[in-house]
Design a protein around this motif. Structure first.
Motif, mmCIF file in Angstrom:
data_model
loop_
_atom_site.group_PDB
_atom_site.id
_atom_site.type_symbol
_atom_site.label_atom_id
_atom_site.label_comp_id
_atom_site.label_asym_id
_atom_site.label_seq_id
_atom_site.Cartn_x
_atom_site.Cartn_y
_atom_site.Cartn_z
ATOM 1 N N PRO A 1 0.818 -1.074 -0.081
ATOM 2 C CA PRO A 1 -0.024 0.066 0.032
ATOM 3 C C PRO A 1 0.840 1.335 -0.178
ATOM 4 C CG PRO A 1 -1.048 -1.638 1.708
ATOM 5 C CD PRO A 1 0.481 -1.984 1.114
ATOM 6 N N PHE A 2 2.131 1.311 0.367
ATOM 7 C CA PHE A 2 3.065 2.419 0.511
ATOM 8 C C PHE A 2 3.745 2.352 -0.724
ATOM 9 C CE2 PHE A 2 4.638 -0.974 3.500
ATOM 10 C CZ PHE A 2 5.859 -1.299 2.758
ATOM 11 N N SER A 3 3.660 1.609 -1.619
ATOM 12 C CA SER A 3 4.627 1.556 -2.630
ATOM 13 C C SER A 3 4.482 2.745 -3.628
ATOM 14 C CB SER A 3 4.499 0.139 -3.442
ATOM 15 O OG SER A 3 4.823 -0.856 -2.738
ATOM 16 N N LYS A 4 5.536 3.221 -4.300
ATOM 17 C CA LYS A 4 5.475 4.511 -5.143
ATOM 18 C C LYS A 4 4.640 3.929 -6.305
ATOM 19 C CE LYS A 4 9.225 7.065 -3.462
ATOM 20 N NZ LYS A 4 10.675 7.674 -3.635
ATOM 21 N N LYS A 5 4.359 5.079 -7.226
ATOM 22 C CA LYS A 5 3.917 4.980 -8.546
ATOM 23 C C LYS A 5 4.764 5.558 -9.506
ATOM 24 C CE LYS A 5 -1.023 4.827 -7.020
ATOM 25 N NZ LYS A 5 -2.306 5.190 -7.085
ATOM 26 N N ASP A 6 4.738 5.010 -10.721
ATOM 27 C CA ASP A 6 5.644 5.580 -11.925
ATOM 28 C C ASP A 6 4.731 6.724 -12.675
ATOM 29 O OD1 ASP A 6 3.535 4.100 -13.300
ATOM 30 O OD2 ASP A 6 4.660 2.730 -14.046
ATOM 31 N N ALA A 7 5.209 7.248 -13.460
ATOM 32 C CA ALA A 7 4.427 8.262 -14.276
ATOM 33 C C ALA A 7 3.297 8.120 -14.611
ATOM 34 C CB ALA A 7 5.435 8.668 -15.219
ATOM 35 N N ALA A 8 2.800 6.892 -14.909
ATOM 36 C CA ALA A 8 1.608 6.485 -15.451
ATOM 37 C C ALA A 8 0.521 6.111 -14.547
ATOM 38 C CB ALA A 8 1.721 5.202 -16.655
#
Length: 542
Positions: free
Chosen positions: A293-300
């Motif tokens: 749940p805390f993982s980052k997201k990429d630009a998309a």
């Protein structure tokens, strides 16, 4: 106006972990100790199940892996040889305003102590220059506590495997390729522990060091080094596999393990480390990621995931280092290599000799001690390459290294499910179900007498519990309505509930000695004979 929660899903998971006894903060009654966590009754069972499944898959179901359990404190020379004393550090900075201490490479992720809901970059206080902070916990062995008595709590379990390589090789009657597996505690004095149990100061690892023949040896014996498809499982190991095939094999084997305990490939991600990211001795490293749940997201907007496990091709660095620092040989003798080498054409011998020489010289140059000259390094590389004709070499290693605590957190996050239901009167209730795979579920089955004030029902329920308890973790619950008891087991992640009722006693003769079996995930119920119950549950939970 209250500020929004940073991660509502993680807050729910952390709350559940304490409420149901999965994870508690260490030393909580004294205010806690940052970076240390205790596992409660359900968490201890979950963790034990995961470790035993890993051990079973890695050692007992394989002919080519042996086990080891080494001490937490070892000779400090081991950590000198491995490079941990000199280089195992993180960049650290202090804020002169809020007095916070942070990893310099993660200041965009860490909350400021004076403004917990704010990013540290929003604290405009003057920062110190980044400085190295060694992550090893230091202690002393013996009563005098002098510099000569300094020792360290191990920061990883791998080095004990390398230090005991020859002993395990000789006593287990293994031959290369083979592996040594270990599960155990490790300690890292993290600058900023974070994300619940994901990055802690005390944690457990499940590591395999799988020793393989150098590619030059494979080519000398088999004529060439096999290639395998870049995607999918490569199948059963073959004698002519080189390091790339073995590396790919272990990545796929580890994914199979995760799929077998409930983490589908869709919940995982992969990061293939770039040359700039790799350790100087590594040829490749693939990180298996889980989408927390805390993982980052990429630009998309796609969730990237955070590391569960790294599978590294570490070349022959580790055994070479311990050979140089201890003065004890870490190479092996291979009669198949010696026989094959003698039959090779001279030009092939020269080609393989030169490639092995270049590899060894490169390692020796990068790891040279201050007093070693280029001539000495070249001579040592020559001696090493000359060993091929005698059937001698230092094995290379593939290392699948997984964090137990991170995996437990991934399983909890993956299992967490909630449904909000509204009754006829408009009252809403949110029910949490932990959808653990039955193989890892802390409690495999709950035995529930329909009524606790009916001695014949209770007696039958206790007999069913006695039947199952030698084989699996069973929870017995007779308090409250049956619906409330089901809900409690759903929240604990129990995959099956067995209810003993009047039909079990023969109120309907055709249902005598049957029970109601309830499935956690969909609430489905069916009747099952008590005589068939154990085999059914074993087939689902192992």
């Amino acid at each position: 106006m209250a500020e929004p929660k940073e991660n509502l899903q993680m807050e729910k998971i952390v709350s559940l972990c304490k409420r149901r006894g999965f994870v508690f903060q260490s030393s909580e009654i004294y205010g806690g100790l940052n970076g240390f966590w205790d596992y409660g009754p359900l968490g201890a069972e979950l963790k034990r199940n995961v470790k035993e499944l890993w051990w079973h898959a890695m050692t007992r179901q394989r002919d080519d892996v042996a086990g080891l359990e080494a001490t937490i404190i070892m000779s400090p020379k081991i950590w000198e040889a491995s490079g941990h004393v000199a280089t195992f550090s993180d960049p650290m900075i202090d804020c002169k305003t809020c007095k916070g201490r942070f990893r310099a490479d993660q200041t965009d992720e860490i909350a400021c102590p004076q403004k917990p809901s704010k990013c540290v970059n929003e604290c405009h206080g003057e920062k110190t220059e980044a400085r190295a902070f060694n992550l090893m916990f230091q202690t002393y062995v013996g009563p005098t506590a002098t510099a000569a008595d300094i020792a360290y709590l191990r920061p990883e379990t791998a080095q004990a495997i390398f230090a005991q390589f020859k002993n395990v090789l000789e006593t287990s009657r293994q031959k290369v390729p083979f592996g040594i597996a270990q599960v155990g505690k490790a300690f890292r004095n993290e600058v900023t522990p974070r994300n619940f149990t994901f990055r802690s100061r005390e944690f457990e690892q499940m590591e395999l060091e799988f020793f393989i023949k150098p590619d030059e040896v494979i080519e000398a014996i088999h004529g060439s080094v096999a290639t395998v498809p870049e995607t999918g499982h490569p199948g059963e190991p073959q004698p002519n596999w080189g390091w790339q095939a073995w590396h790919h094999y272990w990545v796929e084997e580890r994914v199979r393990f995760y799929e077998g305990i409930g983490l589908s490939r869709e919940t995982l991600g992969f990061h293939h480390q770039t040359p700039a990211e790799l350790a100087h001795y590594a040829r490749a490293c693939t990180d298996i990621l889980f989408k927390f749940p805390f993982s980052k997201k990429d630009a998309a907007g796609n969730v990237i995931g955070d590391e569960l496990e790294g599978i590294a091709a570490r070349s022959d660095f580790d055994l070479s280092q311990h050979q140089r620092f201890s003065g004890k040989p870490m190479g092996v003798f291979d009669d198949e290599l010696r026989a094959a080498w003698a039959k090779l054409p001279k030009e092939k011998q020269d080609d393989l000799w030169k490639r092995y020489y270049d590899h060894r010289k490169n390692y020796l140059t990068k790891s040279a001690k201050p007093d070693e000259t280029p001539e000495q390094i070249s001579q040592q590389a020559t001696n090493d390459a000359n060993g091929l004709a005698k059937g001698q070499y230092i094995p290379h290693v593939i290392e699948p290294s997984a964090g137990v605590d991170r995996l437990i957190l991934a399983l909890i996050a993956n299992a967490y499910s909630e449904v909000t239901e509204t009754d006829d009167k408009g009252k809403s209730e949110t029910r949490v179900t932990m959808k653990f795979h039955p193989r890892v579920a802390p409690i495999k089955v709950a035995v529930l007498p329909l009524m606790k004030n009916k001695p014949e029902i209770v007696q039958k329920a206790e007999a069913v519990r006695a039947l199952l308890r030698p084989w699996m973790n069973v929870f017995y619950d007779e308090a409250g309505s049956i619906g409330r008891r089901y809900a409690r087991q759903d929240e604990a992640g129990t995959p099956f509930c067995v209810t003993i009722d009047f039909d079990t006693l023969g109120e309907k003769p055709e249902l005598l000695d049957t029970v109601t079996l309830r499935y956690r995930d969909d609430g489905k119920q069916e009747r099952l004979k008590i005589s068939e119950l154990l085999d059914f549950l074993l087939s689902k939970t192992r």
